[in-house]
Design a protein around this motif. Structure first.
Motif, PDB file in Angstrom:
ATOM      1  N   TYR A 140      10.221  -4.889  -4.787  1.00  0.00           N
ATOM      2  CA  TYR A 140       9.641  -6.198  -4.499  1.00  0.00           C
ATOM      3  C   TYR A 140      10.554  -7.300  -5.027  1.00  0.00           C
ATOM      4  CZ  TYR A 140       5.078  -4.151  -3.306  1.00  0.00           C
ATOM      5  OH  TYR A 140       4.062  -3.453  -2.717  1.00  0.00           O
ATOM      6  N   GLN A 178       7.076 -11.665  -5.103  1.00  0.00           N
ATOM      7  CA  GLN A 178       6.172 -10.684  -4.493  1.00  0.00           C
ATOM      8  C   GLN A 178       5.589  -9.753  -5.553  1.00  0.00           C
ATOM      9  OE1 GLN A 178       8.886  -8.889  -1.667  1.00  0.00           O
ATOM     10  NE2 GLN A 178       8.209 -10.248  -0.005  1.00  0.00           N
ATOM     11  N   ILE A 219      -2.914  -2.684   2.118  1.00  0.00           N
ATOM     12  CA  ILE A 219      -1.510  -2.400   2.422  1.00  0.00           C
ATOM     13  C   ILE A 219      -1.439  -1.881   3.852  1.00  0.00           C
ATOM     14  CG2 ILE A 219       0.524  -1.040   1.819  1.00  0.00           C
ATOM     15  CD1 ILE A 219      -0.443  -0.988  -1.041  1.00  0.00           C
ATOM     16  N   SER A 242       3.060   2.993  -2.571  1.00  0.00           N
ATOM     17  CA  SER A 242       2.644   1.691  -3.099  1.00  0.00           C
ATOM     18  C   SER A 242       1.233   1.757  -3.678  1.00  0.00           C
ATOM     19  CB  SER A 242       2.709   0.630  -1.999  1.00  0.00           C
ATOM     20  OG  SER A 242       4.047   0.395  -1.602  1.00  0.00           O
ATOM     21  N   ILE A 283      -0.443  -6.695   1.944  1.00  0.00           N
ATOM     22  CA  ILE A 283       0.982  -6.348   1.900  1.00  0.00           C
ATOM     23  C   ILE A 283       1.329  -5.554   3.150  1.00  0.00           C
ATOM     24  CG2 ILE A 283       2.794  -5.099   0.663  1.00  0.00           C
ATOM     25  CD1 ILE A 283       1.130  -5.426  -1.884  1.00  0.00           C
ATOM     26  N   GLN A 335       4.523  -3.557   4.923  1.00  0.00           N
ATOM     27  CA  GLN A 335       5.797  -3.033   4.413  1.00  0.00           C
ATOM     28  C   GLN A 335       6.473  -2.096   5.395  1.00  0.00           C
ATOM     29  OE1 GLN A 335       3.898  -1.086   0.829  1.00  0.00           O
ATOM     30  NE2 GLN A 335       5.173   0.640   1.462  1.00  0.00           N
ATOM     31  N   TYR A 380       9.098  -6.000   2.231  1.00  0.00           N
ATOM     32  CA  TYR A 380       7.681  -6.338   2.084  1.00  0.00           C
ATOM     33  C   TYR A 380       7.353  -7.736   2.594  1.00  0.00           C
ATOM     34  CZ  TYR A 380       8.027  -2.407  -1.173  1.00  0.00           C
ATOM     35  OH  TYR A 380       8.268  -1.187  -1.739  1.00  0.00           O
ATOM     36  N   VAL A 422       4.277 -10.028   1.559  1.00  0.00           N
ATOM     37  CA  VAL A 422       3.157 -10.112   0.619  1.00  0.00           C
ATOM     38  C   VAL A 422       2.464 -11.457   0.815  1.00  0.00           C
ATOM     39  CG1 VAL A 422       2.460  -9.993  -1.794  1.00  0.00           C
ATOM     40  CG2 VAL A 422       4.420  -8.640  -0.993  1.00  0.00           C
TER      41      VAL A 422
END
Length: 575
Positions: free
Chosen positions: A310, A314, A331, A342, A457, A459, A516, A518
């Motif tokens: 991150y 973030q 997520i 994560s 989040i 990703q 990412y 966020v």
């Protein structure tokens, strides 16, 4: 006249030349083609065995026909033969002799170089690259008999004995029916060692998934390394059934059932303190069962927040969300984007003596001590929703759901987040803004989404450039601007790199890097949600709040020299 066979087709050119050279009569050749197939031996073996043609004459003709070198069998010194690669069964079955090894190459004398199945068998048994050399079939047979008599137990000497005795949970307590399918103990030992070797190699090479794939005329094993599937080996197709049976026994599946998919699990203990789990799925295909193994390494949950990659801002948003007493942390991302790691990293941070944590997963991938983990089983009525209802009567502080799949689960999760619980979960969407609109599309009221979700989040995982061989590269400024670089970026200055490839990496990449998006649900974003704003409006607000999207985060990673623009364009898009 006999119907032309596959054997006829395989040796059509050679048979014709043998007749044209006057080495074999045409009538005798036609009979030899039919009879060799009946006896299931090669045409050359049949001709030499029945003294229809001389082995030396055929060897010279083969060397001329295929361009392979010719060796005098009498010149082979038995003392220098690599006995660790001398498998009695293979040597006798295919009438071949490994006689010299140089590095990763094994030189094999053969009377019939057209036997590709024989070459595959040696390659499978030794793990080496095979170089064929043509020899007199008759002389070769005599030497093989002499050598095998004095080395009858040499077939597996070169393999590490530990491969057969690895500590594997649930693999060796099969009943008699299973053993009959797998084969006799003598036949099974090489399979056991080979499968164990494949599993260990996958771990050493950093693979995330293993694919065992049967096809009509081939069998392929592939590893997914750094997100890319790569071929590992091509065992002989004849071993397809034994390989799948061995893996199913190890993972405690019913090996007599080949018509429906099955799920299983393998635990491989590497030492007293380290074990690796494999999640196994079998699937019936046209030419046999394909098995896919996902490697589940508990140590990945202990990486720590700093190892996930991150950016500082973030990371702070993530940590702040974890410390909140209630609300939802979601997520999102496609399969293989690192969502599980994560989630488990967050749970590991929250896992304290004074905290009650419960998880519902399908299946439980990593076992964490101190956390109450439940395997969802829809067949018996244990769904995400029913598990979540039970959790709320178990005095929890923190709840983790492997995935929010339906309205019932989403409703209970939102209610839990609004009544003093911290809820962590995943969804399958492309971006953080789309996650919020997905919940609304499921049927969750906008007000409940705005007041329960704290952080989202999104990703991806990209390939990390190899630090040993990456090289700087320049792009025209208009191209960079089009990709998203700003004047502020140019003012600060940065260097971009591209992959090269060296002996320390694969194609210029080594390892993975997290990318990412966020997004904290701020009052401004919450207002847009309650006004039923779409994902584009939420994305604009996210940008105005200073939260970089996936593409911008990818560009930051590229400017840091961690990955390339090609990789960013591949995983998050170039426009």
């Amino acid at each position: 006249m006999a119907t032309p066979s596959s054997n006829t087709l395989s040796f059509g050119g050679l048979a014709k030349r043998l007749v044209n050279e006057g080495l074999v009569d045409a009538t005798a050749m036609q009979k030899a083609l039919v009879e060799s197939q009946k006896e299931q031996i090669s045409l050359i073996s049949y001709l030499v065995k029945n003294k229809i043609a001389k082995g030396a004459q055929i060897a010279h003709l083969l060397a001329d026909e295929f361009g392979d070198p010719l060796i005098d069998v009498d010149a082979i010194d038995p003392e220098f033969i690599p006995k660790e690669h001398l498998d009695e069964k293979i040597v006798k079955q295919y009438n071949l002799l490994p006689f010299f090894k140089r590095g990763k190459r094994l030189f094999v004398a053969m009377g019939d170089p057209t036997r590709l199945d024989a070459i595959d068998a040696v390659r499978f048994n030794t793990g080496l690259n095979i170089e064929t050399v043509i020899a007199d079939e008759e002389k070769l047979s005599k030497m093989i008999e002499k050598i095998v008599d004095s080395n009858s137990n040499a077939s597996m000497e070169g393999l590490d004995d530990d491969l057969e005795n690895l500590d594997i949970t649930g693999g060796d307590d099969s009943d008699k029916k299973d053993k009959d399918i797998v084969g006799s103990a003598e036949d099974e030992a090489p399979i056991v060692k080979y499968v164990n070797k494949v599993l260990l190699d996958a771990i050493k090479m950093g693979a995330s998934d293993l694919h065992f794939e049967p096809y009509e005329k081939a069998y392929r094993i592939r590893f997914r390394i750094d997100g890319v599937l790569r071929e590992y080996a091509r065992p002989p197709i004849q071993l397809s059934g034994k390989l799948s049976a061995r893996l199913k026994v190890m993972s405690q599946m019913d090996i007599s059932e080949r018509r429906v998919p099955q799920d299983g699990r393998i635990k491989l203990k590497l030492s007293k303190s380290k074990a690796i789990d494999f999640r196994v799925n079998s699937m019936p295909t046209l030419f046999g069962e394909k098995l896919c193994l996902r490697i589940l390494d508990p140590s990945s949950a202990m990486l720590g927040i700093d190892m996930l990659g991150y950016e500082p801002d973030q990371k702070k948003l993530f940590m702040d969300a974890l410390e909140k007493p209630q609300g939802m942390l979601l997520i999102t991302g496609p399969t293989g984007s690192g969502k599980t790691v994560s989630l488990y990293t967050g749970l590991n941070i929250l896992n304290r003596e004074d905290t009650n944590i419960s998880t519902a997963e399908d299946p439980v991938e990593i076992n964490l001590e101190g956390i109450n983990q439940v395997n969802v089983n829809a067949k018996v009525g244990l769904t995400f929703a029913s598990a979540l209802k039970a959790f709320l009567r178990q005095d929890p502080e923190i709840i983790m759901l492997g995935e929010i799949r339906d309205l019932e689960t989403a409703e209970i999760a939102v209610k839990a987040a609004q009544t003093g619980h911290m809820v962590l979960s995943t969804l399958h969407t492309n971006s953080a803004p789309e996650t919020l609109t997905r919940l609304r599309n499921m049927g969750i009221p906008s007000f409940n989404i705005a007041t329960s979700v704290n952080l989202v989040i999104a990703q991806r995982l990209g390939r990390r450039l190899c630090s040993a061989c990456k090289k700087p590269v320049e792009y025209p400024k208009p191209t960079l601007v089009e990709m998203g670089f700003t004047e502020a970026d140019f003012a600060k200055g940065f260097t971009l790199y591209e992959p090269v490839g060296c002996d320390q990496c694969r194609d210029g990449y080594k390892g993975r890097v997290g990318i990412y998006e966020v997004m904290k649900v701020t009052p401004k974003i919450a207002r847009i949600i309650m006004e039923d704003g779409n994902s584009l409006a939420i994305a604009e607000a996210m940008d105005a709040e200073g939260y970089p999207n996936l593409r911008r985060s990818g560009l930051i990673k590229a400017m840091s020299g961690l990955t390339s623009l090609q990789e960013i364009a591949k995983i998050v898009g170039a426009d």
